[in-house]
Design a protein around this motif. Structure first.
Motif, PDB file in Angstrom:
ATOM      1  N   HIS A  56      22.111   5.418   1.219  1.00 34.89           N
ATOM      2  CA  HIS A  56      21.551   4.580   0.169  1.00 34.89           C
ATOM      3  C   HIS A  56      20.295   3.837   0.629  1.00 34.89           C
ATOM      4  CE1 HIS A  56      21.613   2.894  -3.777  1.00 34.89           C
ATOM      5  NE2 HIS A  56      21.735   1.635  -3.341  1.00 34.89           N
ATOM      6  N   GLY A  57      20.391   2.533   0.907  1.00 35.93           N
ATOM      7  CA  GLY A  57      19.216   1.734   1.200  1.00 35.93           C
ATOM      8  C   GLY A  57      18.472   2.108   2.463  1.00 35.93           C
ATOM      9  N   ALA A  58      18.986   3.056   3.236  1.00 36.76           N
ATOM     10  CA  ALA A  58      18.279   3.479   4.448  1.00 36.76           C
ATOM     11  C   ALA A  58      16.879   3.986   4.147  1.00 36.76           C
ATOM     12  CB  ALA A  58      19.082   4.557   5.176  1.00 36.76           C
ATOM     13  N   SER A  59      16.641   4.475   2.945  1.00 35.27           N
ATOM     14  CA  SER A  59      15.306   4.974   2.592  1.00 35.27           C
ATOM     15  C   SER A  59      14.331   3.843   2.284  1.00 35.27           C
ATOM     16  CB  SER A  59      15.382   5.951   1.417  1.00 35.27           C
ATOM     17  OG  SER A  59      15.949   5.318   0.279  1.00 35.27           O
ATOM     18  N   THR A  60      14.799   2.595   2.312  1.00 32.43           N
ATOM     19  CA  THR A  60      13.908   1.448   2.109  1.00 32.43           C
ATOM     20  C   THR A  60      13.435   0.875   3.441  1.00 32.43           C
ATOM     21  OG1 THR A  60      15.593  -0.320   2.173  1.00 32.43           O
ATOM     22  CG2 THR A  60      15.302   0.862   0.082  1.00 32.43           C
ATOM     23  N   GLY A  65      13.586  11.414   5.358  1.00 26.92           N
ATOM     24  CA  GLY A  65      13.277  12.425   4.349  1.00 26.92           C
ATOM     25  C   GLY A  65      12.342  11.975   3.252  1.00 26.92           C
ATOM     26  N   ALA A  66      12.467  10.731   2.801  1.00 29.18           N
ATOM     27  CA  ALA A  66      11.611  10.207   1.731  1.00 29.18           C
ATOM     28  C   ALA A  66      11.742   8.692   1.711  1.00 29.18           C
ATOM     29  CB  ALA A  66      12.002  10.789   0.368  1.00 29.18           C
ATOM     30  N   ARG A  67      10.744   8.040   1.102  1.00 29.18           N
ATOM     31  CA  ARG A  67      10.743   6.581   1.030  1.00 29.18           C
ATOM     32  C   ARG A  67      11.014   6.118  -0.403  1.00 29.18           C
ATOM     33  NH1 ARG A  67       8.967   4.440   5.744  1.00 29.18           N
ATOM     34  NH2 ARG A  67       7.559   5.661   7.061  1.00 29.18           N
ATOM     35  N   PHE A  68      11.953   5.199  -0.541  1.00 26.13           N
ATOM     36  CA  PHE A  68      12.316   4.607  -1.828  1.00 26.13           C
ATOM     37  C   PHE A  68      11.135   3.854  -2.441  1.00 26.13           C
ATOM     38  CE2 PHE A  68      13.328   0.479  -3.705  1.00 26.13           C
ATOM     39  CZ  PHE A  68      14.079   0.840  -4.811  1.00 26.13           C
ATOM     40  N   THR A  69      11.032   3.927  -3.782  1.00 26.89           N
ATOM     41  CA  THR A  69      10.028   3.124  -4.483  1.00 26.89           C
ATOM     42  C   THR A  69      10.624   2.248  -5.582  1.00 26.89           C
ATOM     43  OG1 THR A  69       9.573   4.946  -6.034  1.00 26.89           O
ATOM     44  CG2 THR A  69       8.136   4.749  -4.085  1.00 26.89           C
ATOM     45  N   HIS A  70      11.646   2.726  -6.302  1.00 27.64           N
ATOM     46  CA  HIS A  70      12.054   2.073  -7.546  1.00 27.64           C
ATOM     47  C   HIS A  70      13.440   2.542  -7.934  1.00 27.64           C
ATOM     48  CE1 HIS A  70      12.482   2.636 -11.990  1.00 27.64           C
ATOM     49  NE2 HIS A  70      12.052   1.395 -12.027  1.00 27.64           N
ATOM     50  N   TRP A  90      28.551  16.540 -11.696  1.00 26.80           N
ATOM     51  CA  TRP A  90      29.262  15.310 -11.315  1.00 26.80           C
ATOM     52  C   TRP A  90      28.698  14.137 -12.104  1.00 26.80           C
ATOM     53  CZ3 TRP A  90      28.437  12.829  -5.804  1.00 26.80           C
ATOM     54  CH2 TRP A  90      29.245  11.692  -5.675  1.00 26.80           C
ATOM     55  N   ARG A  91      29.505  13.566 -12.973  1.00 24.91           N
ATOM     56  CA  ARG A  91      29.102  12.360 -13.693  1.00 24.91           C
ATOM     57  C   ARG A  91      29.464  11.156 -12.835  1.00 24.91           C
ATOM     58  NH1 ARG A  91      27.284  12.103 -18.530  1.00 24.91           N
ATOM     59  NH2 ARG A  91      28.188  10.060 -18.916  1.00 24.91           N
ATOM     60  N   HIS A  92      28.454  10.369 -12.511  1.00 25.03           N
ATOM     61  CA  HIS A  92      28.616   9.306 -11.518  1.00 25.03           C
ATOM     62  C   HIS A  92      27.783   8.101 -11.950  1.00 25.03           C
ATOM     63  CE1 HIS A  92      29.080   7.504  -7.531  1.00 25.03           C
ATOM     64  NE2 HIS A  92      27.769   7.413  -7.419  1.00 25.03           N
ATOM     65  N   THR A  93      28.267   6.917 -11.622  1.00 21.77           N
ATOM     66  CA  THR A  93      27.542   5.678 -11.918  1.00 21.77           C
ATOM     67  C   THR A  93      27.014   5.112 -10.612  1.00 21.77           C
ATOM     68  OG1 THR A  93      28.979   5.235 -13.810  1.00 21.77           O
ATOM     69  CG2 THR A  93      27.707   3.378 -12.942  1.00 21.77           C
ATOM     70  N   ASP A  94      25.697   4.882 -10.563  1.00 24.77           N
ATOM     71  CA  ASP A  94      25.087   4.410  -9.319  1.00 24.77           C
ATOM     72  C   ASP A  94      23.711   3.821  -9.629  1.00 24.77           C
ATOM     73  OD1 ASP A  94      24.498   4.126  -6.467  1.00 24.77           O
ATOM     74  OD2 ASP A  94      25.888   5.785  -6.128  1.00 24.77           O
ATOM     75  N   GLU A  95      22.990   3.505  -8.565  1.00 24.84           N
ATOM     76  CA  GLU A  95      21.619   3.029  -8.631  1.00 24.84           C
ATOM     77  C   GLU A  95      20.748   4.237  -8.305  1.00 24.84           C
ATOM     78  OE1 GLU A  95      20.441  -1.316  -7.189  1.00 24.84           O
ATOM     79  OE2 GLU A  95      20.397   0.125  -5.548  1.00 24.84           O
ATOM     80  N   TRP A  96      19.960   4.697  -9.268  1.00 31.32           N
ATOM     81  CA  TRP A  96      19.268   5.978  -9.131  1.00 31.32           C
ATOM     82  C   TRP A  96      17.893   5.762  -8.505  1.00 31.32           C
ATOM     83  CZ3 TRP A  96      22.817   9.357  -9.458  1.00 31.32           C
ATOM     84  CH2 TRP A  96      23.914   9.130 -10.299  1.00 31.32           C
ATOM     85  N   TYR A  97      17.764   6.139  -7.241  1.00 33.58           N
ATOM     86  CA  TYR A  97      16.539   5.900  -6.482  1.00 33.58           C
ATOM     87  C   TYR A  97      15.451   6.903  -6.843  1.00 33.58           C
ATOM     88  CZ  TYR A  97      18.265   2.509  -2.996  1.00 33.58           C
ATOM     89  OH  TYR A  97      18.726   1.389  -2.349  1.00 33.58           O
ATOM     90  N   ASP A  98      14.243   6.382  -7.060  1.00 31.09           N
ATOM     91  CA  ASP A  98      13.023   7.189  -7.079  1.00 31.09           C
ATOM     92  C   ASP A  98      12.367   7.067  -5.708  1.00 31.09           C
ATOM     93  OD1 ASP A  98      13.105   7.987  -9.820  1.00 31.09           O
ATOM     94  OD2 ASP A  98      12.331   6.029 -10.398  1.00 31.09           O
ATOM     95  N   PHE A  99      11.533   8.061  -5.370  1.00 33.76           N
ATOM     96  CA  PHE A  99      10.886   8.111  -4.063  1.00 33.76           C
ATOM     97  C   PHE A  99       9.381   8.276  -4.216  1.00 33.76           C
ATOM     98  CE2 PHE A  99      15.213   9.698  -3.780  1.00 33.76           C
ATOM     99  CZ  PHE A  99      15.724   8.849  -2.801  1.00 33.76           C
TER     100      PHE A  99
END
Length: 221
Positions: A93-97, A110-115, A141-150
Motif C-alpha cells: 500500500h503506502g510503500a509507493s509514497t 515499481g511506481a510512485r503514488f500520486t492520488h 474480485w469486488r473489493h473496497t479499498d483506497e484506489w491508488y493512481d501513479f
C-alpha cells in the motif's frame, strides 16, 4: 525453504508522511504469515537497521505503508546493495509514497503514488493467475479499498498481476489500463508490490490475506 538462507523477515513501517492506522494490524498479519512458513518477523521503525550487517540477517524486507523520506544516503546505499545482490523486497500500500528523493526507489517499488479518490468498491481483474499472490483470487474480485493512481503506468518495467477497472468506481485517473499489483527486479533482487491494504480490516480478510500471503511467499520461499 533453503536452510542456508536467513530465517527472519524485517517489517519496516517508518513514516515521515501520512501514517496509516492499519499499520499495527498489518504488522500482526505479516508476523502470522511468516510464522506459518517457519520464519520470524521483526518490526522496526529504526532506519539504522538498514546497514550491511543487519540486512544480512533478513530474507525479505517488507515496507508496510512506510511513507515519506525514511532513509539517509548511507542507508539507501546499503539497502540498494543488499537488494541488488539477491535480497527480496515487498511493498504494501503506502510503500509507493516513500522515498521520493531517491531515484532508485521507483525501480525498487515499481511506481510512485500520486492520488486516490475516496474509499469505495471496485472490480479488480486478475491478469496473471499463475503467480502465488493471485492464484487463489477470483478472476473478478469486488473489493473496497483506497484506489491508488501513479505518476505513470509501470507496465513495461514491471510484471503486472492485478488491474482495477476504473469504470467501476469514481475518480480514477490512470485510464483503461490501471495496474494495482506487480513484481519487480533490481539487480539480482526481486520485489513484489500491492497497492491494496489501506484499512485495518483488510488484514483479517481471507481474500486479501491470500493475496498478501502469496506475495510474501513468492519472495521468501
Amino acid at each position: 525453504m533453503a536452510e542456508d538462507r536467513p530465517t527472519r523477515v524485517l517489517v519496516f513501517t517508518r513514516t515521515t508522511g501520512y501514517r496509516h492506522e492499519s499499520i499495527p494490524a498489518g504488522v500482526d498479519a505479516v508476523r502470522a504469515l511468516a510464522a506459518e512458513d517457519g520464519l520470524a518477523a521483526d518490526h522496526t521503525e529504526d532506519a539504522g537497521r538498514f546497514c550491511p550487517d543487519d540486512l544480512a540477517s533478513y530474507r525479505t524486507v517488507v515496507w508496510l505503508s512506510a511513507s515519506g523520506d525514511v532513509l539517509d544516503a548511507d542507508q539507501r546505499r546499503a539497502f540498494g546493495d543488499w537488494l541488488a545482490a539477491g535480497g527480496t523486497f515487498a511493498g504494501v500500500h503506502g510503500a509507493s509514497t516513500a522515498e521520493r528523493s531517491w531515484p532508485d526507489y521507483e525501480t525498487i517499488v515499481g511506481a510512485r503514488f500520486t492520488h486516490h479518490p475516496e474509499i469505495q468498491t471496485a472490480e479488480i481483474h486478475v491478469e496473471d493467475a499463475d503467480h502465488p499472490s493471485t492464484a487463489s483470487l477470483p478472476t473478478l474480485w469486488r473489493h473496497t479499498d483506497e484506489w491508488y493512481d501513479f505518476e505513470d503506468n509501470p507496465r513495461g518495467r514491471v510484471h503486472v498481476l492485478l488491474t482495477v477497472d476504473e469504470n467501476t468506481y469514481d475518480g480514477g485517473r490512470m485510464g483503461t489500463d490501471h495496474p494495482l499489483a506487480w513484481t519487480t527486479t533490481y539487480g539480482s533482487g526481486r520485489g513484489w508490490y500491492t497497492a491494496l491494504g489501506h484499512s485495518s480490516e483488510h488484514y483479517t480478510d481471507p481474500t486479501f490475506l491470500a493475496h498478501l500471503r502469496g506475495g510474501l511467499r513468492s519472495l521468501w520461499r
